[in-house]
Motif scaffolding. Structure first.
Motif, PDB file in Angstrom:
ATOM      1  N   LEU A  21      -7.551  -0.377 -10.930  1.00 20.78           N
ATOM      2  CA  LEU A  21      -8.703  -0.795 -10.131  1.00 20.78           C
ATOM      3  C   LEU A  21      -9.725  -1.538 -10.974  1.00 20.78           C
ATOM      4  O   LEU A  21      -9.935  -1.229 -12.137  1.00 20.78           O
ATOM      5  CB  LEU A  21      -9.367   0.418  -9.475  1.00 20.78           C
ATOM      6  N   ASP A  22     -10.373  -2.507 -10.358  1.00 24.03           N
ATOM      7  CA  ASP A  22     -11.418  -3.306 -10.997  1.00 24.03           C
ATOM      8  C   ASP A  22     -12.687  -3.137 -10.173  1.00 24.03           C
ATOM      9  O   ASP A  22     -12.741  -3.579  -9.021  1.00 24.03           O
ATOM     10  CB  ASP A  22     -10.994  -4.769 -11.044  1.00 24.03           C
ATOM     11  N   VAL A  23     -13.694  -2.485 -10.746  1.00 28.16           N
ATOM     12  CA  VAL A  23     -14.917  -2.183 -10.005  1.00 28.16           C
ATOM     13  C   VAL A  23     -15.549  -3.444  -9.424  1.00 28.16           C
ATOM     14  O   VAL A  23     -16.116  -3.419  -8.340  1.00 28.16           O
ATOM     15  CB  VAL A  23     -15.923  -1.386 -10.865  1.00 28.16           C
ATOM     16  N   GLY A  24     -15.407  -4.570 -10.076  1.00 36.47           N
ATOM     17  CA  GLY A  24     -15.993  -5.820  -9.601  1.00 36.47           C
ATOM     18  C   GLY A  24     -15.314  -6.393  -8.366  1.00 36.47           C
ATOM     19  O   GLY A  24     -15.899  -7.206  -7.658  1.00 36.47           O
ATOM     20  N   SER A  25     -14.081  -5.975  -8.111  1.00 37.76           N
ATOM     21  CA  SER A  25     -13.343  -6.526  -6.969  1.00 37.76           C
ATOM     22  C   SER A  25     -13.414  -5.632  -5.732  1.00 37.76           C
ATOM     23  O   SER A  25     -12.879  -5.987  -4.685  1.00 37.76           O
ATOM     24  CB  SER A  25     -11.876  -6.730  -7.344  1.00 37.76           C
ATOM     25  N   LEU A  26     -14.066  -4.484  -5.836  1.00 37.87           N
ATOM     26  CA  LEU A  26     -14.137  -3.550  -4.711  1.00 37.87           C
ATOM     27  C   LEU A  26     -15.344  -3.821  -3.838  1.00 37.87           C
ATOM     28  O   LEU A  26     -16.348  -4.371  -4.284  1.00 37.87           O
ATOM     29  CB  LEU A  26     -14.179  -2.111  -5.221  1.00 37.87           C
ATOM     30  N   ARG A  27     -15.235  -3.421  -2.583  1.00 34.58           N
ATOM     31  CA  ARG A  27     -16.359  -3.519  -1.658  1.00 34.58           C
ATOM     32  C   ARG A  27     -16.422  -2.220  -0.863  1.00 34.58           C
ATOM     33  O   ARG A  27     -15.501  -1.433  -0.886  1.00 34.58           O
ATOM     34  CB  ARG A  27     -16.200  -4.726  -0.745  1.00 34.58           C
ATOM     35  N   GLY A  28     -17.530  -2.026  -0.179  1.00 36.45           N
ATOM     36  CA  GLY A  28     -17.695  -0.822   0.616  1.00 36.45           C
ATOM     37  C   GLY A  28     -19.034  -0.176   0.370  1.00 36.45           C
ATOM     38  O   GLY A  28     -19.968  -0.815  -0.130  1.00 36.45           O
ATOM     39  N   GLU A  29     -19.121   1.101   0.692  1.00 29.66           N
ATOM     40  CA  GLU A  29     -20.356   1.861   0.569  1.00 29.66           C
ATOM     41  C   GLU A  29     -20.347   2.693  -0.712  1.00 29.66           C
ATOM     42  O   GLU A  29     -19.388   2.690  -1.454  1.00 29.66           O
ATOM     43  CB  GLU A  29     -20.529   2.794   1.781  1.00 29.66           C
ATOM     44  N   ASP A  30     -21.422   3.447  -0.911  1.00 32.73           N
ATOM     45  CA  ASP A  30     -21.560   4.274  -2.111  1.00 32.73           C
ATOM     46  C   ASP A  30     -20.454   5.311  -2.240  1.00 32.73           C
ATOM     47  O   ASP A  30     -20.039   5.630  -3.350  1.00 32.73           O
ATOM     48  CB  ASP A  30     -22.912   4.992  -2.125  1.00 32.73           C
ATOM     49  N   ASP A  31     -19.989   5.882  -1.134  1.00 42.66           N
ATOM     50  CA  ASP A  31     -19.001   6.956  -1.193  1.00 42.66           C
ATOM     51  C   ASP A  31     -17.583   6.515  -0.863  1.00 42.66           C
ATOM     52  O   ASP A  31     -16.677   7.338  -0.791  1.00 42.66           O
ATOM     53  CB  ASP A  31     -19.409   8.101  -0.259  1.00 42.66           C
ATOM     54  N   PHE A  32     -17.362   5.213  -0.646  1.00 40.53           N
ATOM     55  CA  PHE A  32     -16.026   4.724  -0.307  1.00 40.53           C
ATOM     56  C   PHE A  32     -15.937   3.252  -0.670  1.00 40.53           C
ATOM     57  O   PHE A  32     -16.567   2.409  -0.037  1.00 40.53           O
ATOM     58  CB  PHE A  32     -15.764   4.929   1.183  1.00 40.53           C
ATOM     59  N   GLN A  33     -15.181   2.947  -1.719  1.00 39.54           N
ATOM     60  CA  GLN A  33     -15.000   1.561  -2.120  1.00 39.54           C
ATOM     61  C   GLN A  33     -13.511   1.250  -2.157  1.00 39.54           C
ATOM     62  O   GLN A  33     -12.696   2.095  -2.533  1.00 39.54           O
ATOM     63  CB  GLN A  33     -15.653   1.295  -3.469  1.00 39.54           C
ATOM     64  N   TYR A  34     -13.169   0.022  -1.779  1.00 38.93           N
ATOM     65  CA  TYR A  34     -11.768  -0.348  -1.602  1.00 38.93           C
ATOM     66  C   TYR A  34     -11.578  -1.832  -1.914  1.00 38.93           C
ATOM     67  O   TYR A  34     -12.515  -2.618  -1.901  1.00 38.93           O
ATOM     68  CB  TYR A  34     -11.321  -0.053  -0.167  1.00 38.93           C
ATOM     69  N   GLY A  35     -10.343  -2.188  -2.221  1.00 42.55           N
ATOM     70  CA  GLY A  35     -10.002  -3.574  -2.517  1.00 42.55           C
ATOM     71  C   GLY A  35      -8.507  -3.768  -2.422  1.00 42.55           C
ATOM     72  O   GLY A  35      -7.782  -2.918  -1.903  1.00 42.55           O
ATOM     73  N   GLU A  36      -8.005  -4.869  -2.977  1.00 38.43           N
ATOM     74  CA  GLU A  36      -6.592  -5.221  -2.871  1.00 38.43           C
ATOM     75  C   GLU A  36      -5.676  -4.306  -3.673  1.00 38.43           C
ATOM     76  O   GLU A  36      -4.497  -4.185  -3.366  1.00 38.43           O
ATOM     77  CB  GLU A  36      -6.383  -6.666  -3.318  1.00 38.43           C
ATOM     78  N   LYS A  37      -6.175  -3.681  -4.712  1.00 39.05           N
ATOM     79  CA  LYS A  37      -5.339  -2.844  -5.572  1.00 39.05           C
ATOM     80  C   LYS A  37      -5.574  -1.351  -5.392  1.00 39.05           C
ATOM     81  O   LYS A  37      -5.007  -0.543  -6.116  1.00 39.05           O
ATOM     82  CB  LYS A  37      -5.550  -3.220  -7.047  1.00 39.05           C
TER      83      LYS A  37
END
Length: 91
Positions: A21-37
């Protein structure tokens, strides 16, 4: 999929511990972040097994699998809900 207990960590700090996971590529809220990986979601335990700790579910996509971001988000949310209702959250 994995589950991890952490004390004093937020989602970006838990993401940073995950190799896929790459923190810079994730989106979402404070308690749930998601992305392509993958995704990281904080689980809400009514009676946490460990006081002052948070339980996180982590989805990491490795290899040639290519689910959509919405599939990753839905899968992780469903898994987190199951963990919330399991003995994993209970004292």
């Amino acid at each position: 999929m994995s589950r991890e207990w952490h004390s004093g960590r937020d989602i970006p700090q838990v993401v940073a511990l995950q190799s896929e996971l790459d923190v810079g590529s994730l989106r979402g809220e404070d308690d749930f972040q998601y992305g392509e990986k993958g995704a990281v979601k904080r689980v809400v335990c009514r009676h946490p097994r460990q006081e002052d700790w948070s339980l996180f579910v982590i989805t990491q996509i490795r290899g040639s699998q290519e689910p959509t971001v919405s599939e990753i988000k839905r899968f992780t949310a469903t898994y987190a809900k199951a963990v919330e209702q399991s003995k994993q959250c209970d004292r």
